[in-house]
Design a protein around this motif. Structure first.
Motif, PDB file in Angstrom:
ATOM      1  N   TYR A 182      96.526 -32.712  26.030  1.00  0.00           N
ATOM      2  CA  TYR A 182      97.256 -32.020  27.083  1.00  0.00           C
ATOM      3  C   TYR A 182      97.154 -32.766  28.412  1.00  0.00           C
ATOM      4  O   TYR A 182      98.132 -32.887  29.145  1.00  0.00           O
ATOM      5  CB  TYR A 182      96.738 -30.586  27.263  1.00  0.00           C
TER       6      TYR A 182
ATOM      7  N   VAL B  87      98.283 -25.144  34.949  1.00  0.00           N
ATOM      8  CA  VAL B  87      98.134 -25.775  33.633  1.00  0.00           C
ATOM      9  C   VAL B  87      97.063 -26.867  33.692  1.00  0.00           C
ATOM     10  O   VAL B  87      96.189 -26.957  32.824  1.00  0.00           O
ATOM     11  CB  VAL B  87      99.483 -26.361  33.161  1.00  0.00           C
TER      12      VAL B  87
ATOM     13  N   ARG C  85      99.422 -35.759  28.522  1.00  0.00           N
ATOM     14  CA  ARG C  85     100.863 -35.512  28.448  1.00  0.00           C
ATOM     15  C   ARG C  85     101.382 -34.701  29.633  1.00  0.00           C
ATOM     16  O   ARG C  85     102.565 -34.352  29.662  1.00  0.00           O
ATOM     17  CB  ARG C  85     101.224 -34.832  27.120  1.00  0.00           C
ATOM     18  N   GLN C  86     100.520 -34.372  30.581  1.00  0.00           N
ATOM     19  CA  GLN C  86     101.020 -33.624  31.754  1.00  0.00           C
ATOM     20  C   GLN C  86     101.495 -34.618  32.810  1.00  0.00           C
ATOM     21  O   GLN C  86     100.691 -35.345  33.384  1.00  0.00           O
ATOM     22  CB  GLN C  86      99.931 -32.717  32.319  1.00  0.00           C
TER      23      GLN C  86
ATOM     24  N   ASN D 251      93.633 -27.157  31.627  1.00  0.00           N
ATOM     25  CA  ASN D 251      93.336 -28.334  30.805  1.00  0.00           C
ATOM     26  C   ASN D 251      92.058 -29.030  31.250  1.00  0.00           C
ATOM     27  O   ASN D 251      91.346 -29.615  30.423  1.00  0.00           O
ATOM     28  CB  ASN D 251      94.506 -29.323  30.842  1.00  0.00           C
TER      29      ASN D 251
ATOM     30  N   ASN E 184      91.015 -31.065  27.458  1.00  0.00           N
ATOM     31  CA  ASN E 184      91.831 -31.378  26.294  1.00  0.00           C
ATOM     32  C   ASN E 184      92.586 -32.690  26.540  1.00  0.00           C
ATOM     33  O   ASN E 184      93.506 -32.751  27.363  1.00  0.00           O
ATOM     34  CB  ASN E 184      92.810 -30.229  26.049  1.00  0.00           C
TER      35      ASN E 184
END
Lengths: 333, 333
Positions: free
Chosen positions: B206, B194, B209-210, B198, B203
């Motif tokens: 994203y 992921v 928020r990871q 990203n 982004n």
């Protein structure tokens, strides 16, 4: 495959742009694109004096060619690193630069200069470029491989020392020669490989300083630009080929096995699976930064002037470049 | 290969940790590591109630097992998506979760509970876990593939709709059930794939928020944690195997050809060439964010409560989940 502009046989198909072009229109397209990037990233204006770092490879010679054809006042700088690698690498590279300049000078009367308001006559005195040559061994007493061999920088590879020396010399020649800006031939593949490496390690300093244009925001630092940053490597190679620029085909013998080459292979695979991946990766990075993804203070470094050469350095006293040669003197004593 | 702790035959060699372990010590190591991550990223405390999202796969069932063995009050949530894919995927997955719970309950008396101050007796009423089951088709009238087929989300693939529905249901069950925190079985390979995606698109929302732990910083949002985020997929699979947890081996039939699987292949290649690449990529990302690489405001989104379900949404009026079913009703009328 036909040229999209004239229907003649195409010499290149750029899948990521869905654009095939014949040799004539490709030779027009590359300078047009370069001019667009120069303006978009506010690299330089036609009044400014440009120093192009030329290595004898396809990218830097193509860049020099394009800048001259666009009517910019661009001189070259060749740095002799003293690398042999069984292929007489540095001497061959130097020769390519000299040959390029001779060819260019002999063609100069027939060059069509394109400016903002179309083709026009340009005062050709500006168009006769100069090639500065700095031979590291002659000037500092040792070749790059020799310096690297006696330092701990770069774990047995001269690449780190080489980068340090080149940055220093480029900056010095730009400053001493009164150039407004230093241009390098980094293409999209180069930029993307570096960005990929920086994203894998999330290095704030490197991420924040990777840009098509780095302003001269510290005293003694030249503005740095990469007018080919959005041109794929194969496009820059094709430009040299179609334009008839002879260049050194070999990679630097020390590049073999480097991380950036490993990253390029991965990125090539991704580009093959999905054309445009590299360009999107690079453009979305520039866009995200423009839109404020990064905290600018994350890369803030206090710089002061090196006591010896005067170039900016984060270290107290001598800069890394001057310390490199300082050590030699100490050792010799 | 010998176990580093006792010299018996090792069942796993973790090259990135330079650590080989026998089955006994590996079964100790995974919970120890998990406990370390739970504390390091302040995921939850022994007093808090945890809802573990279980899919019937190796990661989520291993996670549930580990949390229970560590003495946490962890209930399960299985979401029936109604995916068949020729392998009766959803039903098989459900069965694995039920079987896991039955096995665990039958073993419960012999479970050794490890707490901060060593093995101890724990009030076993907390250790008899519950499995919540939400069947999407029964509750909302349509399976995930059916909903996906009539929407434009996800370009013909149900993955986007599936993610949306799961996030909504997990959050609702956590909130309604009074759970303090929602835990998912994402392993390092998932997180890194992921993150890689990203980073390729930069982004901001994203990227920001990871995290191993996302606080419940909006009303109506559950805290979200990933206690296995630093465990390689092969370690979580090995844990299930060695512990004797039966799980569904098939990937979701819709996962084939997904971008995240393509990214996983690239990352596997890089990991093979240089063991530890994935872990370093993830840890350096967490470190860079901790040290302020990103501008926090870059991902700022105003949220308000959905008019229907009350969950936070960036859209005015209904949230994306409620709009999904709203459209069906409109269509049926």
């Amino acid at each position: 495959m036909k040229c999209r502009k004239c229907g003649h046989e195409a010499v290149i198909n750029m899948r990521q742009h869905k654009l095939a072009l014949c040799s004539e229109h490709f030779l027009e397209w590359v300078p047009e694109q370069t001019q667009r990037f120069i303006e978009k990233y506010r690299m330089f204006t036609p009044d400014e004096r440009i120093l192009v770092a030329v290595s004898g490879g396809k990218d830097s010679l193509s860049l020099w060619d394009v800048l001259l054809r666009l009517g910019y006042k661009a001189d070259g700088l060749y740095i002799g690193l003293g690398i042999d690698g069984g292929v007489d690498y540095s001497n061959q590279s130097h020769e390519m630069c000299v040959k390029f300049l001779e060819n260019f000078r002999s063609q100069i009367s027939s060059v069509n200069v394109t400016a903002d308001d179309g083709p026009q006559t340009v005062n050709t005195q500006y168009l006769i470029p100069k090639l500065h040559v700095v031979d590291i061994a002659k000037l500092y007493g040792e070749t790059i491989p020799d310096v690297a061999a006696r330092t701990t920088r770069g774990r047995g590879k001269p690449c780190s020392v080489c980068g340090l020396v080149k940055r220093h010399v480029m900056n010095r020649v730009a400053r001493d020669g009164g150039y407004d800006v230093l241009a390098t031939g980094h293409n999209l593949d180069d930029e993307v490989a570096v960005l990929f490496g920086n994203a894998l390690t999330w290095n704030a300093g490197y991420l924040l300083r990777q840009a098509p244009m780095l302003p001269a925001d510290k005293p003694g630092l030249a503005r740095k630009v990469k007018p080919f940053c959005r041109l794929y490597e194969r496009e820059s190679a094709a430009y040299a080929l179609v334009r008839g620029i002879d260049y050194i085909y070999d990679e630097c013998p020390f590049a073999e096995g480097s991380t950036s080459i490993a990253h390029k292979e991965i990125l090539n695979q991704m580009e093959k699976d999905s054309p445009g991946t590299k360009l999107q990766f690079y453009l979305s990075f520039l866009r995200a930064r423009e839109q404020g993804l990064f905290a600018e203070q994350a890369a803030h470094v206090e710089l002061n002037a090196c006591e010896k050469c005067g170039q900016p350095t984060s270290a107290p006293g001598l800069c890394a470049f001057c310390r490199l040669w300082e050590r030699r003197i100490t050792k010799d004593e």
